[in-house]
Motif scaffolding. Structure first.
Motif, PDB file in Angstrom:
ATOM      1  N   GLY A   1    -107.793 -51.720 -34.017  1.00  0.00           N
ATOM      2  CA  GLY A   1    -107.529 -52.235 -32.676  1.00  0.00           C
ATOM      3  C   GLY A   1    -107.713 -53.717 -32.496  1.00  0.00           C
ATOM      4  N   GLN A   2    -107.761 -54.505 -33.592  1.00  0.00           N
ATOM      5  CA  GLN A   2    -107.993 -55.940 -33.444  1.00  0.00           C
ATOM      6  C   GLN A   2    -106.797 -56.667 -32.828  1.00  0.00           C
ATOM      7  N   LEU A   3    -105.581 -56.185 -33.113  1.00  0.00           N
ATOM      8  CA  LEU A   3    -104.412 -56.776 -32.480  1.00  0.00           C
ATOM      9  C   LEU A   3    -104.437 -56.545 -30.977  1.00  0.00           C
ATOM     10  N   ARG A   4    -104.711 -55.303 -30.586  1.00  0.00           N
ATOM     11  CA  ARG A   4    -104.762 -54.978 -29.153  1.00  0.00           C
ATOM     12  C   ARG A   4    -105.875 -55.747 -28.459  1.00  0.00           C
ATOM     13  N   GLU A   5    -106.996 -55.914 -29.156  1.00  0.00           N
ATOM     14  CA  GLU A   5    -108.112 -56.664 -28.576  1.00  0.00           C
ATOM     15  C   GLU A   5    -107.705 -58.106 -28.288  1.00  0.00           C
ATOM     16  N   GLY A   6    -106.984 -58.711 -29.230  1.00  0.00           N
ATOM     17  CA  GLY A   6    -106.528 -60.086 -29.017  1.00  0.00           C
ATOM     18  C   GLY A   6    -105.545 -60.197 -27.872  1.00  0.00           C
ATOM     19  N   LEU A   7    -104.626 -59.239 -27.754  1.00  0.00           N
ATOM     20  CA  LEU A   7    -103.645 -59.257 -26.673  1.00  0.00           C
ATOM     21  C   LEU A   7    -104.312 -59.044 -25.320  1.00  0.00           C
ATOM     22  N   ARG A   8    -105.306 -58.142 -25.258  1.00  0.00           N
ATOM     23  CA  ARG A   8    -106.039 -57.915 -24.001  1.00  0.00           C
ATOM     24  C   ARG A   8    -106.787 -59.174 -23.591  1.00  0.00           C
ATOM     25  N   TYR A   9    -107.379 -59.850 -24.562  1.00  0.00           N
ATOM     26  CA  TYR A   9    -108.140 -61.059 -24.285  1.00  0.00           C
ATOM     27  C   TYR A   9    -107.256 -62.112 -23.625  1.00  0.00           C
ATOM     28  N   VAL A  10    -106.047 -62.304 -24.175  1.00  0.00           N
ATOM     29  CA  VAL A  10    -105.139 -63.309 -23.631  1.00  0.00           C
ATOM     30  C   VAL A  10    -104.570 -62.875 -22.289  1.00  0.00           C
ATOM     31  N   SER A  11    -104.227 -61.595 -22.158  1.00  0.00           N
ATOM     32  CA  SER A  11    -103.566 -61.126 -20.935  1.00  0.00           C
ATOM     33  C   SER A  11    -104.454 -61.250 -19.709  1.00  0.00           C
ATOM     34  N   GLY A  12    -105.773 -61.243 -19.912  1.00  0.00           N
ATOM     35  CA  GLY A  12    -106.697 -61.383 -18.785  1.00  0.00           C
ATOM     36  C   GLY A  12    -107.062 -62.814 -18.466  1.00  0.00           C
ATOM     37  N   ARG A  13    -106.421 -63.764 -19.133  1.00  0.00           N
ATOM     38  CA  ARG A  13    -106.772 -65.174 -18.955  1.00  0.00           C
ATOM     39  C   ARG A  13    -105.534 -65.969 -18.556  1.00  0.00           C
ATOM     40  N   PRO A  14    -105.337 -66.254 -17.268  1.00  0.00           N
ATOM     41  CA  PRO A  14    -104.157 -67.036 -16.866  1.00  0.00           C
ATOM     42  C   PRO A  14    -104.124 -68.429 -17.471  1.00  0.00           C
ATOM     43  N   ASP A  15    -105.304 -68.994 -17.804  1.00  0.00           N
ATOM     44  CA  ASP A  15    -105.334 -70.318 -18.425  1.00  0.00           C
ATOM     45  C   ASP A  15    -104.851 -70.274 -19.868  1.00  0.00           C
TER      46      ASP A  15
ATOM     47  N   GLN B   1    -106.861 -73.774 -27.561  1.00  0.00           N
ATOM     48  CA  GLN B   1    -107.957 -73.684 -28.542  1.00  0.00           C
ATOM     49  C   GLN B   1    -109.322 -73.868 -27.889  1.00  0.00           C
ATOM     50  N   MET B   2    -109.441 -74.856 -27.003  1.00  0.00           N
ATOM     51  CA  MET B   2    -110.735 -75.163 -26.401  1.00  0.00           C
ATOM     52  C   MET B   2    -111.203 -74.081 -25.437  1.00  0.00           C
ATOM     53  N   ALA B   3    -110.271 -73.301 -24.907  1.00  0.00           N
ATOM     54  CA  ALA B   3    -110.633 -72.257 -23.959  1.00  0.00           C
ATOM     55  C   ALA B   3    -110.872 -70.906 -24.628  1.00  0.00           C
ATOM     56  N   THR B   4    -110.752 -70.850 -25.963  1.00  0.00           N
ATOM     57  CA  THR B   4    -110.798 -69.578 -26.678  1.00  0.00           C
ATOM     58  C   THR B   4    -112.108 -69.416 -27.434  1.00  0.00           C
ATOM     59  N   ASP B   5    -112.654 -68.211 -27.391  1.00  0.00           N
ATOM     60  CA  ASP B   5    -113.841 -67.859 -28.163  1.00  0.00           C
ATOM     61  C   ASP B   5    -113.533 -68.035 -29.653  1.00  0.00           C
ATOM     62  N   PRO B   6    -114.437 -68.648 -30.442  1.00  0.00           N
ATOM     63  CA  PRO B   6    -114.174 -68.850 -31.876  1.00  0.00           C
ATOM     64  C   PRO B   6    -113.822 -67.573 -32.620  1.00  0.00           C
TER      65      PRO B   6
END
Length: 475
Positions: A248-262, A374-379
């Motif tokens: 589920g790492q792909l889905r996790e990445g997509l969920r992370y981005v989809s919840g962040r309008p920035d 990049q600056m707004a993303t968790d490492p």
């Protein structure tokens, strides 16, 4: 930051509330990047990240290989046009090179998050050098056919799927969070400096000896980045925990981005611009071949002019202390307007003169979007988020390039260029309105003398100003 800085990196923001650019201090009810406020981060020197030894080695190697890459790009486009006489064929070559990013881009991000990025780059940079050598052998032996170029372009695209997110994320390991924006800007300046040199050298080589020697130089140029990676002091890299293998790492990445309008809206915007606005191999070859009836030297000149503008844009970006989405949207609208103007340029020199500002604004879009994401993303998420960014930015080309190539062949170079600019401008306007709405902003027009005539200001509803979470989306 000295080269002996600690071997750990500062955490990136983990929530929307933390994503306001650290370069902008805001007062309650004031939108970051909209109203004036004191800078929270002091302006750094243009070349501050080059104080770090590992990054100097990386940048030096990339300068050499980027020069070779630009030589190959010019030679590849001109070889395909010479073999086929078709702008659509140039578009197909470009599409095949970026198709793997569209198909497998997210998997490249998972790989970049899971494995040591320096080791990945040693493998990918070596493989990219081999693709250049293969094309050199085919061309110099006189056996090259257009399907060979298509095949090599697709193979290069497969390697890029892993190389791009790994290279993007590795920057933060070399320089840390404090110097990340400066290093991203200098990477772009590096690439554009090579874009000045590569096309000029390629134009001379192609005219005098043929395309094969440009391909050979590109293949050999990858010795430099591989050597730089091997010479790095691994103890001075900023430690970033690797993500363990799990489902589920792909889905996790997509969920992370989809919840962040920035994150999601800058990615959508660069997707539109990458798909329809950055098809310069198609347009420039068409203008050279069909409009101005010139040769490879003129094509190299046009690329050099765009590179000069892009280099200026990269150096200006390196001096900026922060990344604002307002700048991204404004640059995207100006980019589309400049392309429309160039499409209607009545003479050779007016068209050529417009290429430098197009390059400068296009580079501003790239750097602003890249560094803000990049600056707004968790490492721990950075590889997957940057792979999505690059998949959308570059992966849209296989969809857009054949269409743009067909329009250019059918209706002419001017119409093709105009359509790309119009789509870019419309996308910027629409996403700008969406970001303003998400951020609780409204357009204010004030025609009084001495006042700012057009501005976005906080929209107060029922006496309640927009929340910090809403404002973060338009920082």
């Amino acid at each position: 930051m000295s080269t002996g800085s600690g071997a750990h990196s500062a955490p990136a923001p983990n929530s929307q509330e933390d994503t306001v650019s650290d370069a902008t201090a805001t007062t309650p009810g004031t939108a970051p990047g909209i109203a004036a406020g004191p800078a929270a981060t002091p302006r750094k020197g243009t070349f501050s990240s080059l104080r770090i030894r590992n990054y100097r080695l990386f940048a030096t190697g990339q300068m050499v290989s980027n020069t070779g890459t630009w030589m190959q790009r010019i030679a590849q486009d001109w070889l395909v046009l010479s073999l086929t006489g078709s702008s659509a064929a140039v578009g197909i070559t470009t599409a095949l090179q970026f198709l793997p990013m569209l198909l497998f881009g997210l998997y490249g991000g998972v790989i970049a998050d899971r494995f040591a990025k320096r080791r990945l780059l040693l493998l990918t940079q070596s493989a990219m050098g081999l693709t250049g050598l293969a094309l050199a052998v085919l061309t110099l032996s006189g056996q090259v056919q257009v399907w060979h170029v298509y095949l090599v372009a697709f193979a290069l695209g497969l390697v890029t799927v892993v190389d791009n997110p790994a290279r993007q994320a590795f920057v933060s390991e070399m320089v840390g969070q404090d110097e990340l924006r400066n290093a991203v800007s200098l990477n772009s300046a590096n690439f554009q400096s090579a874009r000045l040199i590569g096309p000029a050298v390629a134009g001379v080589l192609i005219t005098a000896f043929g395309s094969g020697w440009a391909f050979l130089f590109n293949g050999l140029s990858f010795i430099a980045p591989v050597a730089g990676l091997l010479m790095m002091r691994t103890a001075e890299l900023h430690k970033v925990d690797r993500v363990p293998r799990s489902k589920g790492q792909l889905r996790e990445g997509l969920r992370y981005v989809s919840g962040r309008p920035d994150l999601i809206w800058p990615i959508v915007l660069v997707g539109f611009i990458g798909t329809f606005g950055f098809n310069f191999p198609i347009w420039l070859t068409a203008f050279v071949y069909h409009v101005f009836h010139a040769g490879a030297g003129t094509y190299a000149l046009f690329n050099g002019l765009m590179a000069a503008g892009s280099l200026i844009g990269a150096l200006l970006a390196a001096r900026r202390a922060g990344s604002r989405l307002r700048l991204l949207v404004g640059a995207a609208m100006l980019f589309g307007a400049l392309e429309i103007t160039a499409a209607a340029a009545p003479s050779f020199w007016i068209f050529a003169a417009l290429l430098a500002p197009i390059g400068m604004v296009g580079l501003t879009i790239n750097v602003t979007a890249n560094s803000s994401v990049q600056m707004a993303t968790d490492p721990l998420m950075r590889g997957r988020v940057m792979s999505l960014f690059m998949m959308v930015f570059m992966g849209g080309t296989p969809l857009g390039a054949p269409v743009v190539g067909w329009v250019t062949d059918t209706f002419g170079a001017r119409v093709g260029f105009l359509v790309g600019g119009a789509i870019s401008m419309a996308a910027a306007a629409l996403i700008g309105l969406i970001l303003a709405r998400v951020g609780g902003l409204r357009l204010k027009i004030d025609l009084r003398r001495g006042h700012q005539h057009v501005a976005f200001v906080p929209r107060v509803a029922d006496g309640t100003p927009p929340t910090e979470k809403e404002l973060a989306a338009v920082a």
